[in-house]
Design an enzyme around this catalytic site. Structure first.
Site, PDB file in Angstrom:
ATOM      1  N   HIS A  62      -8.133  -3.128  -7.461  1.00 30.79           N
ATOM      2  CA  HIS A  62      -7.835  -2.616  -6.248  1.00 30.79           C
ATOM      3  C   HIS A  62      -8.973  -2.755  -5.008  1.00 30.79           C
ATOM      4  O   HIS A  62      -9.861  -2.095  -5.321  1.00 30.79           O
ATOM      5  CB  HIS A  62      -7.591  -1.038  -6.655  1.00 30.79           C
ATOM      6  CG  HIS A  62      -7.003  -0.525  -5.381  1.00 30.79           C
ATOM      7  ND1 HIS A  62      -5.734  -0.453  -5.154  1.00 30.79           N
ATOM      8  CD2 HIS A  62      -7.456   0.733  -4.576  1.00 30.79           C
ATOM      9  CE1 HIS A  62      -5.259   0.347  -4.055  1.00 30.79           C
ATOM     10  NE2 HIS A  62      -6.271   1.070  -3.579  1.00 30.79           N
ATOM     11  N   TYR A 103     -17.474  13.989 -13.488  1.00 32.50           N
ATOM     12  CA  TYR A 103     -17.243  15.241 -14.389  1.00 32.50           C
ATOM     13  C   TYR A 103     -16.068  15.267 -15.020  1.00 32.50           C
ATOM     14  O   TYR A 103     -15.893  16.167 -16.190  1.00 32.50           O
ATOM     15  CB  TYR A 103     -17.535  16.299 -13.374  1.00 32.50           C
ATOM     16  CG  TYR A 103     -18.799  16.662 -12.876  1.00 32.50           C
ATOM     17  CD1 TYR A 103     -20.167  16.844 -13.669  1.00 32.50           C
ATOM     18  CD2 TYR A 103     -18.841  16.648 -11.428  1.00 32.50           C
ATOM     19  CE1 TYR A 103     -21.256  16.680 -12.795  1.00 32.50           C
ATOM     20  CE2 TYR A 103     -20.170  16.978 -10.770  1.00 32.50           C
ATOM     21  CZ  TYR A 103     -21.218  16.901 -11.540  1.00 32.50           C
ATOM     22  OH  TYR A 103     -22.454  17.091 -10.814  1.00 32.50           O
ATOM     23  N   ARG A 125       0.660  -1.244   0.002  1.00 28.82           N
ATOM     24  CA  ARG A 125      -0.067   0.006   0.242  1.00 28.82           C
ATOM     25  C   ARG A 125       0.758   1.270   0.101  1.00 28.82           C
ATOM     26  O   ARG A 125       0.817   2.134  -0.973  1.00 28.82           O
ATOM     27  CB  ARG A 125      -0.874   0.177   1.184  1.00 28.82           C
ATOM     28  CG  ARG A 125      -2.056   0.905   1.080  1.00 28.82           C
ATOM     29  CD  ARG A 125      -3.027   1.392   2.282  1.00 28.82           C
ATOM     30  NE  ARG A 125      -3.575  -0.161   2.695  1.00 28.82           N
ATOM     31  CZ  ARG A 125      -4.565   0.047   3.679  1.00 28.82           C
ATOM     32  NH1 ARG A 125      -4.780   1.220   4.178  1.00 28.82           N
ATOM     33  NH2 ARG A 125      -5.222  -1.187   3.759  1.00 28.82           N
TER      34      ARG A 125
END
Length: 843
Positions: free
Chosen positions: A77, A121, A31
């Site tokens: 993931h 967006y 990680r």
């Protein structure tokens, strides 16, 4: 409890310990820490691989960010969507990554800390540089592992051609350890890596000549070099970063303009905190702060109060705000799955090792593919040579499998070859196609030979790595963004900057710059010359020194302070630039001004500083001689050069070897000539001894000349425009402190004396009137006359106007070239090349 179930008692301490260790190792390995080979953490690697699999390459159209995040989340993931989107956003921010890996479209946040738009967006695709990080991944170049649900495979590392760990850095907090790696310049890193490949025994100090320092995406200045050096050597160090600031006059007010800020600093926060400090009176001298940043770049304007000294305010900002901050380097990365502290050479070593493995695996893959193709081509060539028999066998067979077996038996073919023949199209029987077959076979044999040669010879593999790196440098290499200010640390600039010759010019209005001597290219006599400076219309170049980067400039002010600067610290400017105002470079107090300049050699050279003197003169006729050694230990706010009495001020300072002759000129028209040896050396704080006796209360010294070349003449100018030059021999040598002899006949018509200079035919004069008019004339146009005459009219003075200052300048200053510079006066006493110009004297 259900019947038959067994309870197993567990010690809670042991359970907590093993669970926490498992968690810690998971955070460390999968990680928070980057892999030393591709410089990526798992989340970034998965984002890039997800985009690659999705086909969102640099050449394809942008895709909705939510689509990419969904792909990465669903396949690779096993964490939250925020972590994936934030990682992708960071890879698309130019202030976060030195070389961006994602090309974003839409609002991806700002350096002011604004959040990016929601993933529904925005759109994204890979950048070209990211394509190179994934190049050859389909050629079995890296190991793959199963994803979280064992349904798909993902790469353990990318086969990157980019030394990404060094060029983009990384930061992450694991458990019990953290990493914080600065970004570097790709061009420098590639040069350093190639140097390592050519010589594995290269030292870190030799690598530093290629990779000079970190290079932050936001630019700025790396202040001091010790931390950088320590980080390169040990993997840990503290790099001090400063904003890039300059001084400008905006609407008549002095301003500090900041155009680049330190890495990872939030601009809006920084401005707000600075404003709070100004309101709390912790920072003095700032009236307003304006953020004028726009699409063309950053521009933060600190408007100063009228009495503020720009340099002092800037230093205060560096001290109390984020305009100066530090980057704590902590190079921890995963090496073979284990966290390790790495120096710069080890990082390069592991990257080269990784590239070598990629080249070997890629070549092996391509060789197998080429051999398989060659095998099929051999079968097809056999078939085309025996085409009639092949057709006969195929026609006689009842199905494809039987045809294949019959062909294998008749021509001793392998199953793959026979299958290819059975599936061969009829058009391959044409003569042209058969020629193609043979030429492809010959070509592929050459390829196989070449690939085998690569696998057999390590030097060839290393050459391939170098060539690919060179290609990467040509594609993505750029200039450094972060400047290095070596003077900020203990390591001096000498170690990094060549001691080349430079031309230092100072204008009448006090603008200074240094220009490499090479910019003044040699011209033949009679050439038209080159424009030497774009000073203001009413300004002109008054002082010109030829020095070297390692020399020192001393500045003496009218209040008796001395400031010290290395030549390399003088801002560099082109021949045509105006330069920077001296008061912006040194912490000079209000109401004081620079009156004299001295360019000296090494102030650390004991023999030199103990054999040279600074001789000074004040308006009230005081002279003082001090050993140069006294000025060899500078302070930021200047040191006392001479104690000036209340109604007096420093006028001149000259560098001598103790054997010059000194001339002092009085406003009343008298001048004195005495040997410098008549003045004993004194300490810095002394106020000096009488050099000349003033004729009246209103009388004052208007200039001092230090003569070592007795072939020159003495030129004097009066305030109403009269002047003349006289032979040095006309002035008898007297004792210091006398009244002097008449140097010009002073009358109401001539007005008081305003200037005394030592000149030769090679000089020009610049005469400035109080009304601002400047007139230039050649010294050789003035004939030599006796010292008691009133001289000739040099210029016509109109009305109440009078002469404010007289300066000696080089003839043809616009045509300064190598030839002229080499013929400048070289002071035989101190070896410093300078033109002996005098500082202006205000009447």
């Amino acid at each position: 409890m259900a019947e038959g179930e067994k309870l197993i008692p567990i010690n809670i301490d042991d359970e907590m310990k093993s669970a926490y260790i498992d968690y810690s190792m998971s955070v460390i390995v999968s990680r928070a820490l980057p892999d030393v080979r591709d410089g990526l953490k798992p989340v970034h690697r998965r984002v890039l691989f997800g985009m690659y699999e999705l086909g969102v390459r640099s050449t394809s159209a942008h895709k909705k960010s939510a689509r990419i995040v969904g792909e990465v989340l669903g396949k690779y993931h096993p964490h939250g969507d925020t972590s994936v989107y934030d990682s992708m956003v960071r890879m698309a921010q130019e202030w976060s990554l030195r070389y961006m890996l994602v090309d974003g479209q839409g609002n991806f946040g700002s350096i002011d800390g604004d959040s990016p738009a929601a993933m529904r967006y925005t759109e994204a695709r890979m950048r070209k540089i990211a394509d190179d990080m994934l190049a050859d991944i389909d050629k079995d170049t890296v190991d793959h592992q199963l994803n979280f649900d064992d349904t798909l495979k993902e790469p353990k590392v990318l086969p990157t051609r980019i030394p990404n760990l060094l060029v983009n850095g990384a930061s992450g907090i694991a458990v019990g350890m953290a990493t914080n790696m600065p970004p570097h310049n790709l061009t420098e890193v590639v040069d350093g890596t190639i140097a390592y490949i050519e010589n594995n025994e290269i030292t870190i100090d030799e690598l530093i000549t290629h990779i000079k320092a970190p290079d932050f995406p936001t630019g700025g200045i790396i202040y001091g070099y010790d931390g950088v050096k320590e980080a390169f050597h040990t993997g840990r160090g503290r790099v001090v970063m400063r904003a890039k600031a300059s001084f400008e006059e905006v609407q008549g007010r002095e301003c500090i303009i900041v155009t680049e800020i330190p890495y990872q600093i939030n601009k809006a926060d920084m401005i707000k905190k600075t404003a709070d400090l100004v309101n709390d009176k912790k920072i003095e001298g700032i009236s307003t702060i304006r953020d004028e940043s726009d699409r063309n770049g950053m521009r933060i304007v600190y408007i100063l109060k009228r009495d503020a000294i720009p340099n002092i305010v800037l230093n205060t900002l560096y001290k109390y705000t984020s305009l100066q901050s530090s980057f704590s380097v902590n190079n921890i990365a995963l090496v073979n799955g284990r966290p390790q502290m790495l120096n710069v050479k080890e990082m390069i070593h592991y990257f080269v090792e990784h590239r070598h493995e990629v080249v070997v695996r890629r070549t092996t893959f391509e060789l197998k593919k080429a051999e398989d193709r060659a095998h099929i081509l051999e079968g097809l060539i056999i078939a085309s040579d025996n085409i009639d028999e092949v057709i006969k066998i195929i026609r006689a067979s009842s199905n494809g499998d039987e045809a294949r077996d019959n062909l294998m038996e008749r021509f001793k073919l392998s199953e793959i070859q026979a299958k290819a023949i059975v599936e061969m199209r009829l058009r391959q029987l044409t003569g042209l196609e058969q020629d193609k077959l043979r030429s492809e076979y010959e070509e592929i044999l050459k390829t196989i030979e070449d690939l085998k040669d690569i696998l057999a010879r390590k030097e060839r593999r290393m050459q391939i790595i170098k060539d690919e790196l060179q290609e990467v440098k040509e594609k993505y290499g750029d200039e450094r963004r972060s400047e290095i200010n070596f003077a900020g640390g203990d390591l001096s600039m000498e170690d990094m900057i060549p001691d080349e010759q430079v031309v230092i010019t100072i204008s009448h209005a006090g603008y200074i710059k240094r220009t490499p001597l090479s910019e003044y290219k040699t011209q033949n006599r009679g050439g038209v010359g080159q424009k030497a400076s774009s000073t203001r219309n009413e300004d002109f170049l008054e002082h010109l020194f030829v020095g070297t980067n390692h020399q020192y400039m001393l500045f003496f002010t009218q209040k008796g302070k001395c400031f010290w600067m290395r030549v390399y610290e003088i801002p560099e400017g082109s021949k045509s630039s105006k330069g920077r105002a001296i008061q912006n470079l040194i912490s000079i107090e209000n109401g004081d001004s620079v009156k004299a300049f001295i360019c000296t050699q090494d102030l650390k050279d004991e023999e030199y500083v103990n054999s040279h003197y600074v001789i000074m003169a004040t308006k009230k006729g005081i002279v003082k001689k001090t050993l140069l050694e006294q000025y060899s230990r500078p302070r930021q706010n200047g040191i006392n050069a001479i104690s000036i009495r209340e109604d007096d001020e420093l006028l001149e300072a000259k560098l001598t070897t103790g054997t010059s002759e000194i001339f002092l000129g009085l406003k009343s028209g008298k001048a004195i000539r005495f040997e410098e040896s008549k003045t004993r050396p004194m300490g810095r704080n002394a106020s000096g001894v009488r050099g000349i006796t003033l004729q009246s209360e209103n009388d004052e010294v208007i200039g001092m000349v230090s003569v070592h070349n007795f072939e020159e003449e003495i030129l004097v100018v009066s305030e109403n425009g009269y002047g003349k030059r006289s032979s040095i021999d006309d002035y008898r040598v007297t004792n210091r402190g006398g009244k002097g002899v008449k140097t010009i006949s002073i009358t109401d018509k001539t007005g008081g004396l305003v200037a005394i200079k030592n000149v030769s035919d090679a000089d020009d004069l610049m005469i400035i009137n109080k009304s601002g008019i400047a007139i230039r004339m050649s010294v050789e146009d003035l004939r030599v006359m006796g010292r008691a005459t009133q001289g000739v009219r040099l210029i016509n003075i109109k009305g109440n106007d009078s002469i404010a200052a007289v300066a000696k300048v080089m003839k043809d200053e616009d045509a300064v070239d190598d030839t002229d510079i080499n013929e400048l006066d070289v002071n035989p006493e101190n070896g410093t090349a300078l033109d002996n110009t005098e500082t202006e004297t205000e009447e």
